[in-house]
Write a protein that holds these residues in place. Sequence first.
Motif, mmCIF file in Angstrom:
data_model
loop_
_atom_site.group_PDB
_atom_site.id
_atom_site.type_symbol
_atom_site.label_atom_id
_atom_site.label_comp_id
_atom_site.label_asym_id
_atom_site.label_seq_id
_atom_site.Cartn_x
_atom_site.Cartn_y
_atom_site.Cartn_z
ATOM 1 N N GLY A 189 1.131 -1.345 -0.033
ATOM 2 C CA GLY A 189 0.023 0.047 -0.251
ATOM 3 C C GLY A 189 0.863 1.335 0.088
ATOM 4 N N ILE A 190 2.137 1.070 -0.354
ATOM 5 C CA ILE A 190 2.827 2.470 -0.545
ATOM 6 C C ILE A 190 2.728 2.803 -1.909
ATOM 7 C CG2 ILE A 190 5.386 3.045 -0.355
ATOM 8 C CD1 ILE A 190 6.049 1.138 1.834
ATOM 9 N N LEU A 191 2.744 4.485 -1.886
ATOM 10 C CA LEU A 191 2.748 5.236 -2.948
ATOM 11 C C LEU A 191 4.438 5.663 -3.290
ATOM 12 C CD1 LEU A 191 1.201 6.783 -5.303
ATOM 13 C CD2 LEU A 191 1.280 8.716 -3.787
ATOM 14 N N PHE A 192 4.853 5.139 -4.469
ATOM 15 C CA PHE A 192 6.010 5.601 -4.803
ATOM 16 C C PHE A 192 6.413 5.987 -6.236
ATOM 17 C CE2 PHE A 192 6.954 2.163 -7.874
ATOM 18 C CZ PHE A 192 6.050 1.338 -7.690
ATOM 19 N N VAL A 193 7.648 6.819 -6.464
ATOM 20 C CA VAL A 193 7.858 7.369 -7.709
ATOM 21 C C VAL A 193 8.143 6.195 -8.809
ATOM 22 C CG1 VAL A 193 9.563 8.828 -9.085
ATOM 23 C CG2 VAL A 193 8.868 9.449 -6.459
ATOM 24 N N ASN A 194 7.424 6.275 -9.780
ATOM 25 C CA ASN A 194 7.639 5.225 -10.862
ATOM 26 C C ASN A 194 8.413 5.716 -12.010
ATOM 27 O OD1 ASN A 194 6.903 2.904 -12.125
ATOM 28 N ND2 ASN A 194 5.679 3.872 -13.489
ATOM 29 N N SER A 195 8.413 7.052 -12.375
ATOM 30 C CA SER A 195 9.485 7.566 -13.508
ATOM 31 C C SER A 195 9.796 9.150 -13.041
ATOM 32 C CB SER A 195 8.462 7.639 -14.748
ATOM 33 O OG SER A 195 7.453 8.232 -14.798
ATOM 34 N N ARG A 196 10.802 9.570 -13.843
ATOM 35 C CA ARG A 196 11.104 10.877 -13.515
ATOM 36 C C ARG A 196 10.217 11.867 -13.688
ATOM 37 N NH1 ARG A 196 13.286 15.044 -17.187
ATOM 38 N NH2 ARG A 196 14.618 16.200 -16.359
ATOM 39 N N ILE A 197 10.341 12.779 -12.467
ATOM 40 C CA ILE A 197 9.404 13.925 -12.316
ATOM 41 C C ILE A 197 10.421 15.031 -12.445
ATOM 42 C CG2 ILE A 197 7.801 14.979 -10.880
ATOM 43 C CD1 ILE A 197 7.325 12.654 -9.516
ATOM 44 N N ASP A 198 10.199 15.983 -13.307
ATOM 45 C CA ASP A 198 10.786 17.332 -13.747
ATOM 46 C C ASP A 198 9.617 18.289 -13.710
ATOM 47 O OD1 ASP A 198 12.660 18.650 -16.465
ATOM 48 O OD2 ASP A 198 12.364 19.328 -14.510
ATOM 49 N N ARG A 199 9.856 19.206 -12.270
ATOM 50 C CA ARG A 199 8.820 20.090 -12.024
ATOM 51 C C ARG A 199 9.053 21.289 -13.207
ATOM 52 N NH1 ARG A 199 8.028 24.859 -9.577
ATOM 53 N NH2 ARG A 199 6.568 25.054 -8.024
ATOM 54 N N GLU A 200 10.091 21.581 -13.666
ATOM 55 C CA GLU A 200 9.881 22.633 -14.682
ATOM 56 C C GLU A 200 9.062 22.150 -15.983
ATOM 57 O OE1 GLU A 200 12.760 21.623 -12.846
ATOM 58 O OE2 GLU A 200 12.484 23.477 -11.637
ATOM 59 N N GLU A 201 9.353 20.768 -16.195
ATOM 60 C CA GLU A 201 8.638 20.439 -17.471
ATOM 61 C C GLU A 201 7.251 20.288 -17.354
ATOM 62 O OE1 GLU A 201 10.247 16.801 -18.978
ATOM 63 O OE2 GLU A 201 8.704 16.537 -20.267
ATOM 64 N N LEU A 202 6.689 19.766 -15.887
ATOM 65 C CA LEU A 202 5.369 19.619 -15.558
ATOM 66 C C LEU A 202 4.828 20.801 -15.271
ATOM 67 C CD1 LEU A 202 3.612 16.936 -14.906
ATOM 68 C CD2 LEU A 202 4.088 17.293 -12.331
ATOM 69 N N CYS A 203 5.099 21.952 -14.626
ATOM 70 C CA CYS A 203 4.482 23.032 -14.270
ATOM 71 C C CYS A 203 4.790 24.334 -14.678
ATOM 72 C CB CYS A 203 4.150 23.016 -12.668
ATOM 73 S SG CYS A 203 3.449 21.620 -11.926
ATOM 74 N N GLY A 204 6.368 24.198 -15.351
ATOM 75 C CA GLY A 204 6.762 25.474 -15.768
ATOM 76 C C GLY A 204 7.221 26.683 -14.717
ATOM 77 N N ARG A 205 6.593 27.657 -14.914
ATOM 78 C CA ARG A 205 6.922 28.701 -14.052
ATOM 79 C C ARG A 205 5.924 28.814 -12.649
ATOM 80 N NH1 ARG A 205 11.769 30.409 -13.426
ATOM 81 N NH2 ARG A 205 11.255 32.359 -12.589
ATOM 82 N N SER A 206 4.998 27.844 -12.843
ATOM 83 C CA SER A 206 4.052 27.968 -11.828
ATOM 84 C C SER A 206 4.470 28.070 -10.311
ATOM 85 C CB SER A 206 2.809 27.019 -12.252
ATOM 86 O OG SER A 206 1.990 27.018 -11.076
ATOM 87 N N ALA A 207 4.011 28.850 -9.609
ATOM 88 C CA ALA A 207 4.397 28.703 -8.130
ATOM 89 C C ALA A 207 3.967 27.460 -7.564
ATOM 90 C CB ALA A 207 3.912 30.074 -7.421
ATOM 91 N N GLU A 208 2.958 27.071 -7.837
ATOM 92 C CA GLU A 208 2.677 25.622 -7.259
ATOM 93 C C GLU A 208 2.597 24.504 -8.298
ATOM 94 O OE1 GLU A 208 -0.511 27.694 -3.850
ATOM 95 O OE2 GLU A 208 -1.226 26.120 -5.231
ATOM 96 N N CYS A 209 2.996 23.411 -7.860
ATOM 97 C CA CYS A 209 3.150 22.235 -8.716
ATOM 98 C C CYS A 209 2.654 21.219 -8.018
ATOM 99 C CB CYS A 209 4.462 22.076 -9.229
ATOM 100 S SG CYS A 209 4.393 20.800 -10.643
ATOM 101 N N SER A 210 1.507 20.637 -8.523
ATOM 102 C CA SER A 210 1.094 19.469 -7.981
ATOM 103 C C SER A 210 0.642 18.096 -9.026
ATOM 104 C CB SER A 210 -0.328 19.514 -7.047
ATOM 105 O OG SER A 210 0.125 20.697 -5.879
ATOM 106 N N ILE A 211 0.502 17.152 -8.517
ATOM 107 C CA ILE A 211 -0.001 15.939 -9.411
ATOM 108 C C ILE A 211 -1.295 15.530 -8.684
ATOM 109 C CG2 ILE A 211 0.446 13.700 -10.304
ATOM 110 C CD1 ILE A 211 3.374 14.267 -10.038
ATOM 111 N N HIS A 212 -2.299 15.467 -9.420
ATOM 112 C CA HIS A 212 -3.806 15.172 -9.060
ATOM 113 C C HIS A 212 -4.001 13.705 -9.196
ATOM 114 C CE1 HIS A 212 -4.560 19.087 -7.485
ATOM 115 N NE2 HIS A 212 -4.154 19.379 -8.568
ATOM 116 N N LEU A 213 -4.349 12.728 -8.126
ATOM 117 C CA LEU A 213 -4.449 11.493 -8.539
ATOM 118 C C LEU A 213 -5.861 11.075 -8.119
ATOM 119 C CD1 LEU A 213 -1.208 9.909 -6.868
ATOM 120 C CD2 LEU A 213 -1.727 10.552 -9.300
ATOM 121 N N GLU A 214 -6.647 10.071 -8.671
ATOM 122 C CA GLU A 214 -7.772 9.636 -8.320
ATOM 123 C C GLU A 214 -7.642 8.003 -7.848
ATOM 124 O OE1 GLU A 214 -11.422 12.242 -10.087
ATOM 125 O OE2 GLU A 214 -11.128 10.390 -10.809
#
Length: 810
Positions: free
Chosen positions: A103-128
């Motif tokens: 039941g552990i949530l873990f990192v599966n692949s590379r996360i690049d904040r700049e590629e994902l959110c650009g210059r946004s002050a907040e950067c989040s990944i929304h999961l369902e």
Amino acid sequence: MSVGEQFLKTDSLTSEISLFAMVFSWQGGFEARQLLLWFLLLAVREWGSGQVHYSVPEEAKHGTFVGRIAQDLGLELAELVPRLFRVASKGPGDLLEVNLQNGILFVNSRIDREELCGRSAECSIHLEVIVDRPLQVFHVEVEVKDINDNPPVFREGEQKVLVSESAPLESRFPLEGASDADMGLNSLLTYRLSLNEYFTLKIVTKTDKSILPELILRKPLDREEMPELNMLLTALDGGKPELTGSVQIHITILDVNDNAPEFDKPSYKVLLFENVPNDTRVIQLNASDLDEGPNREISYGIRMILPVSEKCMFSINPETGEIRIYGKLDFEENNEYEIQVKAIDKGIPSMAGHCTVLVQVLDLNDNTPEVTVTSLSLPVREDAQVGTVIALISVSDPDSGANGQVTCSLTPQVPFKLVSTFKNYYSLVLDNTLDRESVANYELVVTARDGGSPSLSATASVSVDVADVNDNAPTFAQPEYTVFVKENNPPGCHIFTVSARDADAQENALVSYSLVERRVGERALSSYVSVHAESGKVYALQPLDHEELELLQFQVSARDAGVPPLGSNVTLQVFVLDENDNAPALLPPGPGGGAGAVSQLVARSVGAGHVVAKVRAVDADSGYNAWLSYELQAAAGAARSPFRVGLYTGEISTTRALDEADAPRQRLLVLVKDHGEPALTATATVLLSLEDSGQAPKASSRASTGAAGAEAALVDVNVYLIVAICAVSSLFVLTLLLYTALRCSAPPSEGACGPGKPRLVCSSAVGSWSYSQQRRQRVCSAEGPPKTDLIAFSPSLPQSREDCLSSSSE
């Protein structure tokens, strides 16, 4: 404890609230009660949030621990797989994954904040997070923390600065600063200048809190002594460890032109709507120079535009200072541009003044909503319960404000509905019962409409297939069929084909056939007939005998391959038609007599037409096959016989008066023949003794008189019998013709024994039947013992017709 655990530990929070309430109520006091009320409101706010929050640094390695998501959501590890625990994310790729074992949530692949959110002050990944049985949907937010993985970068490797030798001390020379793709402290830059005796570095903070380096002149310059100066400007970010970038500063010392152009204001602010046409005027700048002559003539230029955009460019008229836009101004790409403008005079050396133009882009409703459909359980079983979740739908609109607020609707008149589960998230659920046999597929259209004016909309199609459930039993076209089969059929003869239709699909519609086993007299039904399990063809396993069995009634069962299987039955009535397979049989001349030759005494004094004897015969067949005729066979070389035989009565009578020339012993051969095709025969021998004595004639006369009376009575009975046979046969033919006319549009049923149509005959070239065997017909069905309560006169077809009568349905 993770952030998600803090959000979901409602029991602990309730306990803390109760403890604080007890403490404050015991201490008393107005201020204490106010503090208690504030704490309760804060706790209720946190308790009602209902969202799990985690954080993870960008560039984390594969397998990096994020949180114990199953524990934080209150789910047992053992129920993750049975309840189909799954995670749906809105974003590129599977960045995060859940280990269903722990039941552990873990990192599966590379996360690049700049590629994902650009210059946004907040950067989040929304999961369902979705689990079934019962269906639950949890919303999880994973915040991506920035790390210092990008060094400061200057736009050019060298910056050139022109400085007049007459520039006063404390003169300021702006430099182009560096940029850092990181956020927060990692993007806070400081600058360091290499050691020199003329210039020092000063950091200027702009109104938007950004900083720019400036050179401050600390020592007078002498172009003749030092015409050029090179320095190294280094930018350092605030990360740990800090990263650096450097640029070469090349200073050219110019000769005296001691007044630089100056703008009216050091900075300007302009508001523009996105999507403005090309060549739209942005602003008209104006700079002035206190010098005279060529030193006050000014040329305008753009030093730098931030951020750099390939779609949108600005240009300035070098003579007038008018700035115009070229390309597409898109609020969703950049909502603000900073244009650094310089004004250079034409003195020798020239001097420059600088200003900043800030262009703010205003949003328009120019983006249609986007609809994303994630199918969960397709196809849908037709017995699915109301409320079953079919698919998840998410909508988004990159516009801002009301332009980005989206509502969803569904095609009307369908057994489905949309249920809002979270902001911009919907569930497509079953709203009514389904019937695959009525509608096997639904083409749904989801419409997303934003709140702009005018509003924009987008649609997405969802094809919902209804999976079959075995809820329909096989059905036959009619409950009963009538089949006609000629006797003496070959073993394994195909006599009929039953066919049932099942409205279900696939294996639920796969029909197999079988006999409903019963007893037929002393034997099992399966010894007479069989049915092919797949084709429904019914076969006669042995030759049928009309004289033994005229009607065989049984049931065939049709079952589908569903679970549980469903079925139905159909009744078959098989009538066995007669063939000429029995030769005439001679009856004894009298009670207790044998079946040998007939002996009779005849007085010579009898006249012509006197009946002297009678040949009796019967035929086990029926109809034409049992209709007998008699003829006298002449002996070879013998004189013409004074006797004759009745064609249909078998009575032997004299053709003339007898005389002394006739032989005293007459031997007659009578040929008995039926009317079947081919005809079958039997031969009877009649021995006649001619007597001259007076006593014999008397006895003979008395015997003849008695025989004549009996024979006359027998003739009368035969006449009535023939009339009855013709009447019944005519009624049967009329009924058959009427039935054929009513069913002429129906396709003929299969019959393997004979392809032609059956033809029934009730008369011949010589008239109606004169004799037929009357007997009780034996009727057998699969539902009980043989019945003998039906008396019928069964006509037989001529043998030249087809071998087996084709079957017909009733």
